[in-house]
Design a protein around this motif. Structure first.
Motif, mmCIF file in Angstrom:
data_model
loop_
_atom_site.group_PDB
_atom_site.id
_atom_site.type_symbol
_atom_site.label_atom_id
_atom_site.label_comp_id
_atom_site.label_asym_id
_atom_site.label_seq_id
_atom_site.Cartn_x
_atom_site.Cartn_y
_atom_site.Cartn_z
ATOM 1 N N LYS A 1 -34.149 -60.275 30.660
ATOM 2 C CA LYS A 1 -34.535 -61.612 31.108
ATOM 3 C C LYS A 1 -35.807 -62.102 30.411
ATOM 4 N N ALA A 2 -36.134 -61.480 29.288
ATOM 5 C CA ALA A 2 -37.322 -61.882 28.535
ATOM 6 C C ALA A 2 -36.998 -63.065 27.631
ATOM 7 N N TYR A 3 -37.916 -63.992 27.547
ATOM 8 C CA TYR A 3 -37.762 -65.130 26.643
ATOM 9 C C TYR A 3 -37.839 -64.663 25.193
ATOM 10 N N SER A 4 -38.772 -63.775 24.903
ATOM 11 C CA SER A 4 -38.947 -63.285 23.540
ATOM 12 C C SER A 4 -39.260 -61.792 23.563
ATOM 13 N N LEU A 5 -38.545 -61.028 22.747
ATOM 14 C CA LEU A 5 -38.759 -59.591 22.633
ATOM 15 C C LEU A 5 -39.165 -59.240 21.205
ATOM 16 N N THR A 6 -40.139 -58.362 21.074
ATOM 17 C CA THR A 6 -40.505 -57.869 19.751
ATOM 18 C C THR A 6 -39.367 -57.009 19.189
ATOM 19 N N PRO A 7 -39.358 -56.770 17.866
ATOM 20 C CA PRO A 7 -38.324 -55.908 17.284
ATOM 21 C C PRO A 7 -38.315 -54.517 17.911
ATOM 22 N N LYS A 8 -37.181 -53.838 17.816
ATOM 23 C CA LYS A 8 -37.043 -52.508 18.410
ATOM 24 C C LYS A 8 -37.873 -51.451 17.694
ATOM 25 N N THR A 9 -38.211 -51.706 16.456
ATOM 26 C CA THR A 9 -38.959 -50.719 15.680
ATOM 27 C C THR A 9 -40.170 -51.354 15.007
ATOM 28 N N CYS A 10 -41.136 -50.509 14.706
ATOM 29 C CA CYS A 10 -42.311 -50.908 13.935
ATOM 30 C C CYS A 10 -42.165 -50.297 12.544
ATOM 31 N N PRO A 11 -42.222 -51.088 11.474
ATOM 32 C CA PRO A 11 -42.013 -50.545 10.126
ATOM 33 C C PRO A 11 -43.128 -49.601 9.688
ATOM 34 N N LYS A 12 -42.914 -48.941 8.546
ATOM 35 C CA LYS A 12 -43.902 -47.980 8.041
ATOM 36 C C LYS A 12 -45.260 -48.625 7.802
ATOM 37 N N SER A 13 -45.252 -49.887 7.503
ATOM 38 C CA SER A 13 -46.511 -50.605 7.262
ATOM 39 C C SER A 13 -47.330 -50.792 8.527
ATOM 40 N N LYS A 14 -46.682 -50.554 9.697
ATOM 41 C CA LYS A 14 -47.292 -50.782 11.005
ATOM 42 C C LYS A 14 -47.727 -52.234 11.180
ATOM 43 N N LYS A 15 -46.930 -53.125 10.601
ATOM 44 C CA LYS A 15 -47.198 -54.561 10.717
ATOM 45 C C LYS A 15 -45.891 -55.319 10.857
ATOM 46 N N TRP A 16 -45.896 -56.344 11.678
ATOM 47 C CA TRP A 16 -44.800 -57.298 11.748
ATOM 48 C C TRP A 16 -45.230 -58.557 11.002
ATOM 49 N N SER A 17 -44.393 -59.032 10.111
ATOM 50 C CA SER A 17 -44.732 -60.200 9.306
ATOM 51 C C SER A 17 -43.958 -61.429 9.753
ATOM 52 N N LEU A 18 -44.631 -62.564 9.745
ATOM 53 C CA LEU A 18 -44.017 -63.856 10.021
ATOM 54 C C LEU A 18 -44.324 -64.786 8.852
ATOM 55 N N SER A 19 -43.408 -65.686 8.578
ATOM 56 C CA SER A 19 -43.607 -66.638 7.483
ATOM 57 C C SER A 19 -43.453 -68.059 8.000
ATOM 58 N N ALA A 20 -44.123 -68.974 7.342
ATOM 59 C CA ALA A 20 -43.965 -70.395 7.621
ATOM 60 C C ALA A 20 -43.653 -71.108 6.308
ATOM 61 N N ILE A 21 -42.632 -71.946 6.330
ATOM 62 C CA ILE A 21 -42.223 -72.698 5.141
ATOM 63 C C ILE A 21 -42.482 -74.173 5.422
ATOM 64 N N PHE A 22 -43.278 -74.796 4.587
ATOM 65 C CA PHE A 22 -43.651 -76.194 4.758
ATOM 66 C C PHE A 22 -43.000 -77.042 3.671
ATOM 67 N N LYS A 23 -42.402 -78.170 4.074
ATOM 68 C CA LYS A 23 -41.787 -79.077 3.113
ATOM 69 C C LYS A 23 -42.464 -80.445 3.177
ATOM 70 N N TYR A 24 -42.551 -81.085 1.997
ATOM 71 C CA TYR A 24 -43.258 -82.352 1.864
ATOM 72 C C TYR A 24 -42.446 -83.326 1.020
ATOM 73 N N ASP A 25 -42.821 -84.608 1.094
ATOM 74 C CA ASP A 25 -42.187 -85.610 0.241
ATOM 75 C C ASP A 25 -42.703 -85.534 -1.192
ATOM 76 N N THR A 26 -43.990 -85.255 -1.341
ATOM 77 C CA THR A 26 -44.629 -85.375 -2.655
ATOM 78 C C THR A 26 -45.279 -84.081 -3.119
ATOM 79 N N HIS A 27 -44.785 -82.958 -2.626
ATOM 80 C CA HIS A 27 -45.356 -81.664 -3.002
ATOM 81 C C HIS A 27 -44.263 -80.621 -2.896
#
Length: 246
Positions: free
Chosen positions: A207-233
């Motif tokens: 019943k959780a809205y958001s759950l973290t991944p089941k595993t933690c990678p060897k890097s011991k970090k979870w990465s997130l990305s953001a993609i930005f789009k523009y009209d003139t760039h």
């Protein structure tokens, strides 16, 4: 009469909140910082994001954002059916200042700033953000924090696991938010210069809205990305990471 400057580029939506220190990356003036409120795998988590800056045009002024996509770590689970949903339209949310949404559908709050080009007496314009859980997405309500600003509502939509690029690790769910144009006097529009959103942890287990991944990678970090789009760039992709425990 209230001017209508803000909201413009405020589309980013969701992402993750904070335990420890996140590693931020800056690309062409855009900084993205995001992470989960817990470092434990397979655990209900809060979500928090900070975006600061924007590319500038030849005139040295900020460029308006048209779309923001936040990509979560592979294995992240987001279930908008797990907690109460707001079924109101964006127009209804805006016209009622959010009262059309059930109180328990409110999942987060934040603040934003935007550049209107109306001069130092006005810029930056500050707005308060309230985020609501909606079917398959998040609705954002923006209201002025001062005498100048705009009340506006728009939403981001979740989709499934993102396809991985050749040689890249698989990605998790993504939230895509189209950014409408918000004109201001003089024919210009507001451009986002800062966006901060905190989404609280809701529910547990199935019943959780958001759950973290089941595993933690060897890097011991979870990465997130953001993609930005523009009209003139050209599109900009910025990646950040936060700690996790194996």
């Amino acid at each position: 009469m209230r001017r209508k400057p803000l909201a413009g580029a405020l589309a980013c939506a969701l992402a993750a909140t904070a335990v420890g220190v996140a590693a931020a990356e800056t690309v062409d003036g855009v900084t993205f910082t995001a992470k989960t409120t817990t470092t434990k795998p397979a655990t209900s988590t809060g979500l928090n994001v900070l975006i600061a800056g924007t590319p500038t045009g030849p005139d040295g002024k900020p460029i308006a954002t048209r779309e923001v996509t936040v990509v979560f770590p592979a294995g992240t689970k987001i279930n908008t059916k797990a907690i109460p949903q707001c079924k109101a339209t964006d127009q209804r949310i805006q016209s009622t200042n959010g009262s059309a949404c059930p109180a328990k559908s409110k999942i987060g709050t934040g603040t934003a700033e935007a550049f209107t080009d109306l001069g130092p007496a006005v810029d930056p314009v500050a707005e308060a953000i309230v985020a609501f859980n909606v079917p398959k997405g998040i609705a954002f309500l923006l209201t002025p924090k001062g005498p100048i600003g705009q009340t506006a509502a728009f939403r981001g939509k979740f989709s499934g696991a993102a396809a991985a690029n050749a040689g890249a690790a698989a990605a998790g769910p993504k939230l895509v938010t189209a950014v409408p144009k918000f004109p201001i006097p003089g024919g210009n529009e507001a451009k986002l210069t800062k966006f901060a959103l905190k989404v609280k942890a809701n529910g547990k287990g199935a019943k959780a809205y958001s759950l973290t991944p089941k595993t933690c990678p060897k890097s011991k970090k979870w990465s997130l990305s953001a993609i930005f789009k523009y009209d003139t760039h050209a599109p900009i992709t910025v990646t950040t990471s936060g700690p996790c425990k194996k």
